[in-house]
Write a protein that holds these residues in place. Structure first.
Motif: not given
Length: 228
Positions: A185-186, A139, A179, A177, A182, A142-143
């Motif tokens: 999605k990325r 996580c 993970a 959420y 997610e 993720l960003n």
């Protein structure tokens, strides 16, 4: 030159519902710490806010808890390390050869949007250092964006705690959420073992990830092999 590892841990102690505690899944730190220690690596602990690290109560009872975590809890000096973790703003990424994100459901809250951790991760990754995670530690990836604006995980092979494992652990209604979803999605190429909760790791260049608590030792061994 002695290799240096930055171990990332959480500051969060509960889910959205404060009556459900969570925190660091201790064995994901201690199993890796032992591997790194046996290789003579220097280690530092950092957390999104610095300071105290709560422990996930379930991690202290789980089969993967093991000898290294029990020994850590019995050692006041080791436990003190979890009271005084570094703040990301005080970390120079140039000092480290690898960053290793530990897990526990708590990290789902404070890892993804930590600008300090993103900076450290980007700088280590872009100069060819190792970026690694185990279980929910992914996580923390993720960003994270690289200098060109692209997501670090886009088009990369990786693993982390599977949604199937969330369901089997009976926390799928508690987590903030999905993970695994997610990550997909990325643009990450998410992989998992055929069976839940068995050790499984993925190496994609200098990105090394492990699926679940039982993968911590294998993940650390692959990090150590790359650094050695």
């Amino acid at each position: 030159m002695t290799k240096r590892i930055l171990n990332v841990v959480t500051n969060v102690g509960h889910y959205d519902d404060p009556s459900h505690p969570t925190g660091l899944w201790l064995s994901e730190l201690t199993h890796a710490w032992q591997v790194f220690e046996e290789h003579g690596f220097e280690q530092t602990l950092v957390s999104p806010a610095g300071g105290h690290v709560p422990l996930e109560p379930r991690s202290l009872k789980f089969p993967s808890y093991g000898r290294t975590a029990k020994a850590w809890r019995a050692d006041p000096a080791r436990m003190a390390l979890l009271e005084n973790t570094a703040d990301p703003d005080h970390i120079d990424a140039a000092d480290f050869d690898a960053v290793y994100f530990t897990g526990g459901h708590a990290v789902m809250y404070d890892f993804p949007d930590s600008a300090g951790l993103q900076r450290i991760t980007r700088e280590i990754f872009e100069r060819g250092g190792i970026v690694a995670s185990v279980c929910h530690g992914y996580c923390g990836l993720l960003n994270t964006r690289l200098s060109d604006g692209s997501l670090l995980v886009a088009d990369r092979n990786l693993t982390g705690f599977a949604w199937q494992e969330e369901v089997l652990a009976r926390v799928d209604k508690l987590v903030p959420y999905n993970a695994e979803a997610e990550m997909k999605k990325r643009g990450a190429h998410y992989e998992k073992a055929m069976l839940p909760f068995v050790s499984y790791t993925v190496v994609d260049g200098n990105l090394i990830t492990g699926q679940n608590p039982g993968s911590a030792k294998e993940t650390a061994q692959k990090i150590a092999a790359r650094l050695s």
